[in-house]
Design a protein around this motif. Structure first.
Motif, PDB file in Angstrom:
ATOM      1  N   ALA A 244      45.920  42.747  30.881  1.00 39.46           N
ATOM      2  CA  ALA A 244      46.320  41.347  31.048  1.00 39.46           C
ATOM      3  C   ALA A 244      46.014  40.555  29.787  1.00 39.46           C
ATOM      4  CB  ALA A 244      45.609  40.742  32.255  1.00 39.46           C
ATOM      5  N   VAL A 294      53.247  34.585  33.470  1.00 40.79           N
ATOM      6  CA  VAL A 294      52.098  34.259  34.316  1.00 40.79           C
ATOM      7  C   VAL A 294      52.041  35.174  35.535  1.00 40.79           C
ATOM      8  CG1 VAL A 294      51.080  32.491  35.780  1.00 40.79           C
ATOM      9  CG2 VAL A 294      51.999  31.876  33.566  1.00 40.79           C
ATOM     10  N   VAL A 297      50.843  38.660  34.432  1.00 39.70           N
ATOM     11  CA  VAL A 297      49.434  38.688  34.066  1.00 39.70           C
ATOM     12  C   VAL A 297      48.545  38.458  35.284  1.00 39.70           C
ATOM     13  CG1 VAL A 297      47.670  37.490  32.735  1.00 39.70           C
ATOM     14  CG2 VAL A 297      49.841  38.025  31.694  1.00 39.70           C
ATOM     15  N   LEU A 298      48.966  37.530  36.147  1.00 37.12           N
ATOM     16  CA  LEU A 298      48.173  37.239  37.336  1.00 37.12           C
ATOM     17  C   LEU A 298      48.075  38.478  38.225  1.00 37.12           C
ATOM     18  CD1 LEU A 298      46.674  35.064  38.913  1.00 37.12           C
ATOM     19  CD2 LEU A 298      48.801  34.496  40.053  1.00 37.12           C
ATOM     20  N   ASN A 301      45.754  40.915  36.670  1.00 37.42           N
ATOM     21  CA  ASN A 301      44.390  40.401  36.791  1.00 37.42           C
ATOM     22  C   ASN A 301      43.832  40.624  38.191  1.00 37.42           C
ATOM     23  OD1 ASN A 301      43.249  39.466  34.461  1.00 37.42           O
ATOM     24  ND2 ASN A 301      44.272  37.490  34.550  1.00 37.42           N
TER      25      ASN A 301
ATOM     26  N   SER B 140      44.902  33.404  34.018  1.00 34.43           N
ATOM     27  CA  SER B 140      46.163  34.093  33.757  1.00 34.43           C
ATOM     28  C   SER B 140      47.165  33.221  33.008  1.00 34.43           C
ATOM     29  CB  SER B 140      46.794  34.546  35.072  1.00 34.43           C
ATOM     30  OG  SER B 140      45.874  35.302  35.806  1.00 34.43           O
TER      31      SER B 140
END
Lengths: 316, 330
Positions: A244, A294, A297-298, A301, B140
């Motif tokens: 990430a 986003v 990546v979220l 994560n 994020s």
């Protein structure tokens, strides 16, 4: 000798799937809907990115299919939108959805390979540092300390700046992706090295390592075949979370204009290009790539967070 | 104690020398400055003369020594791009970056610490869950995207706040400040939120994790058993002991803020050092790059030093350990 021990260690193949489904990790995975959702989203992002040439509705880099009349078409659900371009088009008439899919491909590739590079470098140095010890250990850890006191983004910027100044422009544009992988990879090795070194220090005094040493196995073989499998758990957690971070770092560098050039845009480049049109009302050119970044990546994560908690017995 | 400080100082000097060396080798890679300076028409004789005048014919390490001596006095030569002394350029930009970082850091601490304590104490309340989820979203969201979203919302759609620049600034000697005018303060809001948000989530998660860890320890249980009020246990016993890692990370993050300011400054066209640096990277303007690098390294080294010294103030155990073992670091 080696073959017998391997035969003993191999689990009965028929039950491997059964065992995986029964394991604690899978249980904690199934129990949390958020994690399952994150896994599905990650999978969709991966498939969408990797298979972009086959799945994308248009090929944004095929100049023949581009038409400037299509430029600045808003998303399909708005008044002037058409169903041909689901998320609208950018200033050159490229379909935003397609550029996002192609862009995610580059973002993911840079992220994945830079993590792989950082992991290889960090794990090797950590193993050597912990197993060999002495002056070498002190040196490696000192370098790690110094590097850790600088933010990753600055080091990546520096390496990129170095490549920019030393290489001629056309060569630079061609190898920029590799430079980025190298730059982002180098910024990430410290965490792996520290973690692996710590667990290696513990493992190397255990009986199985001593036994391997007594029967005269080569130190490299001991490190790679005996110690390494026992220190890999935390490494995978770090790798997930760092994926990430690597994707974000690449996006940031590209946004700053020192990453991937607009001819081969990554998500960061798309956001940077779209940013110019924010004030004139064409928000979709920058917001959709941003949202894609986003979400990706979220999801990664969330997976990383879950993996960390699932592998950490303290939190059970 | 003194031995420790001396050792840390020496270490800092070594780090600075290494960074200086890296910065200096940048010059070696970037073509020949003589050709840059002379342009198209020049004879070999001219080149040789200028090379001698500038000391570029001397051995590498002599040149490096010159560089260090000049750098210590703040002289980094002349920018290739702007044709002005680099120290002047940096001095002009420094106040903007420092004010931005200061506001962002204060924001991050003032919000992150109480949020971390709250989420640590009330682990399962819905507010904690909301804060934690938001913090994950915050981690994020890349800095530049936060900036873009804030601009889209507060500048483009609502039109409340400026989207670029510092507003009107006031000169106080060589320092320019945006704290004293309304437009300067308004211009600070969006960039400092952008810059501070990530640090805030980081501090919050850290404080929360530390609180959870400490609340499990025996002395906290014992303090409860003694019948101390919650407030005394939470803040007198628990929070105090979470402070060591919080100080380390916050200190290091303060340095990271200055580096991350590059991104924020690019998004908001904030006239600070970071913007200067990123422009010089695209133009391969080495003197500016070298100066920025050395300056940021200097900030880092100083911050690290202060953090290490703060340990002594916060954690009495360290003082005793060091005294017994004669200043040996572990």
């Amino acid at each position: 000798m080696a073959t017998t021990s391997r035969d003993l260690a191999r689990p009965p193949t028929r039950n491997a799937l059964r065992r995986a489904l029964d394991s604690d990790i899978f249980y904690s995975f199934r129990r949390s809907p958020v994690v399952v959702a994150a896994a599905i989203v990650t999978l969709i992002c991966f498939i969408g990115a990797v298979c972009a040439p086959w799945l994308a509705p248009h090929n944004p880099f095929d100049l023949k299919t581009l038409n400037l009349i299509d430029a600045f078409t808003p998303p399909a659900w708005m008044d002037e939108g058409t169903r041909k371009f689901l998320l609208g088009t950018d200033d050159q008439g490229r379909d935003v959805l397609s550029t996002i899919m192609y862009g995610a491909r580059i973002s993911l590739a840079v992220g994945f390979f830079s993590v792989l590079f950082a992991m290889t470098l960090g794990v090797s140095l950590g193993l050597i540092s912990g197993y060999v010890g002495g002056a070498l250990d002190a040196f490696i850890m000192r370098v790690a300390d110094v590097q850790l006191s600088f933010p990753a983004i600055l080091i990546a910027l520096l390496i990129d700046g170095l490549a920019r100044t030393t290489l001629p422009r056309d060569v630079h544009d061609r190898v920029i992706v590799y430079v980025l992988i190298l730059a982002i990879g180098i910024t990430g090795w410290v965490q792996y090295a520290r973690t692996v070194r710590g667990s290696t220090l513990v493992e190397k005094n255990k009986e199985y390592v001593q036994a391997a040493r007594v029967i005269g196995r080569h130190p490299v073989a001991i490190m790679a075949r005996h110690v390494l499998p026992n220190v890999m758990g935390p490494v995978l957690v770090i790798a997930t979370i760092n994926l990430a971070i690597a994707i974000l770092t690449e996006a940031t560098l590209s946004f700053l204009g020192v990453g991937v050039p607009p001819t081969q845009p990554s998500l960061g480049t798309l956001i940077r290009v779209g940013n110019d049109f924010l004030f004139s009302g064409e928000w979709w050119i920058t917001i959709f790539p941003g949202a894609a970044l986003v979400v990706m990546v979220l999801a990664v994560n969330l997976l990383g967070d879950w993996l960390r908690d699932a592998l950490n017995p303290k939190l059970r | 104690m003194i031995a420790f400080i001396v050792r840390r100082l020496l270490q800092s000097v070594v780090v600075m020398l290494v960074v200086g060396f890296v910065a200096f080798s940048l010059f070696a890679y970037v073509g020949d400055p003589i050709t840059i300076m002379l342009g198209q028409d020049f004879t070999e004789l001219d080149a040789a003369r200028i090379r001698r005048d500038l000391g570029l014919d001397q051995p590498f390490f002599v040149q490096f020594a010159h560089f260090v001596v000049n750098a210590v006095q703040g002289h980094f030569g002349i920018s290739y791009r702007l044709a002005r002394p680099v120290d002047q350029l940096i001095a002009e930009r420094l106040p903007a970056t420092l004010e931005l970082s200061f506001v962002a850091a204060s924001l991050a601490l003032a919000l992150g610490l109480p949020m971390g304590v709250y989420t640590g104490l009330h682990r399962d309340s819905w507010l904690s869950r909301v804060m934690l989820t938001l913090s994950l979203v915050g981690v994020s969201l890349p800095t530049f995207l936060i900036g873009i979203l804030l601009i889209l919302f507060f500048s483009v759609i609502l039109g409340w706040l400026p989207s670029f620049g510092r507003g009107t600034t006031v000169h106080l000697g060589w320092w320019t400040t945006g704290f004293l005018t309304t437009s300067g303060l308004k211009a600070l809001i969006l960039p400092s939120i952008t810059l501070g948000l990530f640090q805030m989530t980081l501090i919050m998660r850290l404080v929360r994790a530390e609180m959870l860890e400490v609340l499990r320890t025996d002395y906290v249980k014992f303090a409860r058993a003694r019948g101390l009020p919650n407030r005394a246990v939470h803040f007198g016993h628990a929070l105090k002991n979470t402070l060591v890692p919080v100080i380390t990370i916050t200190g290091l993050q303060l340095g990271a803020l200055i580096a991350f300011a590059i991104i924020t400054e690019t998004v908001f066209q904030w006239p600070g050092m970071g913007l200067l640096f990123i422009q010089s990277v695209s133009f391969a303007d080495v003197p500016v790059m070298a100066a920025y690098l050395c300056l940021v390294a200097f900030f880092f080294v100083v911050i690290n030093l202060i953090v290490d010294l703060l340990y002594y103030a916060v954690d009495p155990r360290l003082r005793i350990d060091r005294a017994v073992s004669g200043g040996h670091t572990v």
